[in-house]
Design a protein around this motif. Structure first.
Motif, PDB file in Angstrom:
ATOM      1  N   PRO A  70       8.004  -7.638   7.013  1.00  0.00           N
ATOM      2  CA  PRO A  70       6.392  -7.887   7.156  1.00  0.00           C
ATOM      3  C   PRO A  70       5.752  -6.294   6.695  1.00  0.00           C
ATOM      4  N   LEU A  95      -2.564  -5.858  11.959  1.00  0.00           N
ATOM      5  CA  LEU A  95      -2.591  -5.909  10.374  1.00  0.00           C
ATOM      6  C   LEU A  95      -3.464  -4.767   9.815  1.00  0.00           C
ATOM      7  N   PHE A 123       3.703 -11.652   5.755  1.00  0.00           N
ATOM      8  CA  PHE A 123       4.389 -11.676   7.029  1.00  0.00           C
ATOM      9  C   PHE A 123       5.161 -13.061   7.166  1.00  0.00           C
ATOM     10  N   SER A 124       5.239 -13.792   5.998  1.00  0.00           N
ATOM     11  CA  SER A 124       5.523 -15.159   6.150  1.00  0.00           C
ATOM     12  C   SER A 124       6.558 -15.393   4.988  1.00  0.00           C
ATOM     13  N   LEU A 173       4.667  -3.632   9.218  1.00  0.00           N
ATOM     14  CA  LEU A 173       4.202  -4.110  10.248  1.00  0.00           C
ATOM     15  C   LEU A 173       5.041  -3.985  11.392  1.00  0.00           C
ATOM     16  N   ILE A 223      -1.552  -8.733   3.424  1.00  0.00           N
ATOM     17  CA  ILE A 223      -0.575  -8.915   4.569  1.00  0.00           C
ATOM     18  C   ILE A 223       0.419  -9.970   4.277  1.00  0.00           C
ATOM     19  N   SER A 235       1.545  -4.672   5.310  1.00  0.00           N
ATOM     20  CA  SER A 235       0.399  -4.649   4.619  1.00  0.00           C
ATOM     21  C   SER A 235       0.333  -3.916   3.494  1.00  0.00           C
ATOM     22  N   LYS A 262       6.265  -5.337  14.847  1.00  0.00           N
ATOM     23  CA  LYS A 262       6.198  -6.449  15.650  1.00  0.00           C
ATOM     24  C   LYS A 262       6.372  -5.975  17.115  1.00  0.00           C
ATOM     25  N   ALA A 306       1.524  -8.318  15.842  1.00  0.00           N
ATOM     26  CA  ALA A 306       1.515  -6.953  14.923  1.00  0.00           C
ATOM     27  C   ALA A 306      -0.209  -6.786  14.533  1.00  0.00           C
ATOM     28  N   ALA A 365       8.616 -12.655   6.091  1.00  0.00           N
ATOM     29  CA  ALA A 365       9.332 -12.404   7.235  1.00  0.00           C
ATOM     30  C   ALA A 365      10.072 -11.308   7.554  1.00  0.00           C
TER      31      ALA A 365
END
Length: 157
Positions: free
Chosen positions: A101, A29, A70-71, A16, A68, A103, A18, A27, A98
């Motif tokens: 990140p 997805l 991302f965290s 991803l 996805i 997909s 950012k 971002a 994080a």
């Protein structure tokens, strides 16, 4: 079974990008023009996974997942046990979240699992191309749950 390390045919990992400014970041997805029509998402859900917890391994007969990450910090496992696949016998392990990140498109028949290897709760978004339990939640769930089978060959290390 011995698994060979390597990418799994049909799985697509897209970092991803950012776009950062003073407000935070944004971002994309997924984009319809980057997915084959049969992979277009039909629903979306968000899940939270606690530290040390795994989800899977399982697979779908017809459903494609578009995860996805991302965290937090996740380890994603992909096993290709599809007899007709050019990467049959491959296992791929990815560190995502994080710091990385991305997909990840997981086609039908690819066994997958993920584990929260971080120290905080973390979120994942999934945008599959099929409705969970079909329209009106009236159909069987498209899922083969290997984690419920004693002695399964899909080991997460």
């Amino acid at each position: 079974m011995t698994w060979n390390k390597g990418p799994v045919h049909g799985c697509t990992v897209r970092p991803l990008k950012k776009h950062v400014d003073g407000r935070g970041w944004l971002a994309e997805l997924f984009r319809q023009d980057e997915l084959e029509t049969h992979h277009h998402p039909i629903m979306g859900y968000l899940s939270m996974t606690r530290p040390g917890v795994s989800r899977g391994p399982h697979e779908h007969r017809a459903q494609t997942d578009l995860f996805i990450f991302f965290s937090g910090r996740f380890r994603l496992y992909l096993w290709d046990a599809r007899a007709d696949s050019p990467s049959c016998g491959h296992r791929d392990i990815l560190e995502l979240g994080a710091a990385h990140p991305a997909s990840v498109l997981v086609p039908p028949g690819v066994v997958h699992a993920y584990r929260n290897v971080g120290c905080t709760e973390a979120l994942i978004l999934n945008c599959p191309n099929a409705l969970y339990a079909g329209p009106g939640k009236t159909e069987p769930v498209d899922e083969i749950r290997h984690e419920d089978a004693a002695g399964h060959i899909f080991i997460m290390d």
